[in-house]
Design an enzyme around this catalytic site. Sequence first.
Site, short mmCIF file in Angstrom:
data_model
loop_
_atom_site.label_atom_id
_atom_site.label_comp_id
_atom_site.label_asym_id
_atom_site.label_seq_id
_atom_site.Cartn_x
_atom_site.Cartn_y
_atom_site.Cartn_z
N GLU A 27 51.22 34.06 51.68
CA GLU A 27 49.85 33.75 51.26
C GLU A 27 49.17 35.02 50.77
OE1 GLU A 27 46.80 32.55 54.22
OE2 GLU A 27 46.80 30.65 53.15
N TYR A 37 43.17 32.56 44.91
CA TYR A 37 44.07 32.26 46.03
C TYR A 37 45.45 31.92 45.48
CZ TYR A 37 46.31 29.85 49.87
OH TYR A 37 47.20 29.48 50.84
#
Length: 398
Positions: free
Chosen positions: A206, A118
């Site tokens: 993101e 991530y």
Amino acid sequence: MNIHEYQAKELLRKYGVAVLQGGVAWTADEAGRIAASLPGPVSVVKAQIHAGGRGKGRFEGDSSGKGGVRLARSPEEAAEHARAMLGHVLVTAQTGPAGKKVQRVYVEEGCDIARELYLGLLVDRGAGRVAVIASSEGGVEIEEVAATHPERILRETIDPATGLMPFQARKLAFGLGLKGKEVAQFTAFVTAAARAFVDLDCGILEINPLVVTKDGAVVALDAKMAFDDNALFRHPDLAALRDETEMDPRELEAAKHDLNYVALDGNIGCMVNGAGLAMATMDIIKLYGGEPANFLDVGGGATKERVTAAFKIILSDPKVEGILVNIFGGIMRCDVIAEGVVAAAREVSLNVPLVVRLEGTNVELGKRILAASGLPIVSADNLADAAEKIVREVKKAA
Ligand code: ADP
Ligand code: MG
């Protein structure tokens, strides 16, 4: 302002962020042609909507169990997947039960994933800086990781004077357990992503998942990018990426009139001047047992036209069963507001209870205008009185 994954990837590519090859398709045939042009035997067809969780999402009325991210082993299969998605409603954990209609798909090279990580960049208001968040737990929601394994979240804030420093990028790389050439790939990736974030005035970037491929490459598999609306005037090219079909139609209309409007779930429409007063108004409605239908700040210099536009937007929400107007006339005069409210109420032939609380310059004159209008407007003396009255009126009407 949010954009689609494929748009974000095109922007990131320009900054040297590693993304896979792909193209956007509006029809199944186009999807097939793009799949045929990609290197490698497999492609992935990805529904483009402004919501995540597509992989695990489900199409309305489809019992195949397949989601909005599908692997295709041939161009024909890619076209078939696109056909199953385009024009259909995809429901994911982020869309809410109504789902979102897919109007375009992204057809991308398939990739052999070794690890899913991530990476996120956001504005850390506490630190007053852009922060880089990274985690070895990719592909799942970061909020979940933060709640269950906070130690697995790495964080570096960027000094605006220097930008992201090489040692910070390496620290993140080592923290993620990257080895050998993956480290250099990751540091180049995050450095380019940070440059894109600042240059484009992003609010959020993101990459979930950021993957390490079986041949040790570090690439973005997903990309969510949102821009700071207040900086969009600096980026006319970005404003052109707006997909109006993804936006709430009332929010869109409000933006045209320079009104700050956010749709909510309740039944009491609010028209307030000033964001702080609007927040306080929503709080006090809840305190008296009501639920606001929206946040709406008409701004300091609202004209009769803007007040009318605001009324129309509030009333176009079928959930609205009453309206509370709460205006503090500082720069604005209460008589002008009262005239605007009366004109708007007449023009839209108001059919729900309306409570008006005015305070400030020319308040007595304003109240006289409301009273003389002959409209069933309930006047209130202060914020608490106004909230209590509108909650009562709405309950009475129900
Ligand atoms: P969402 O977050 O909306 O579900 P993602 O783009 O993150 O969509 O895709 C979901 C999952 O699908 C990823 O975690 C990854 O495992 C897989 N995936 C996505 N794109 C590709 C690709 N190009 N090649 C292989 N797998 C992919
Ligand atoms: Mg994702």
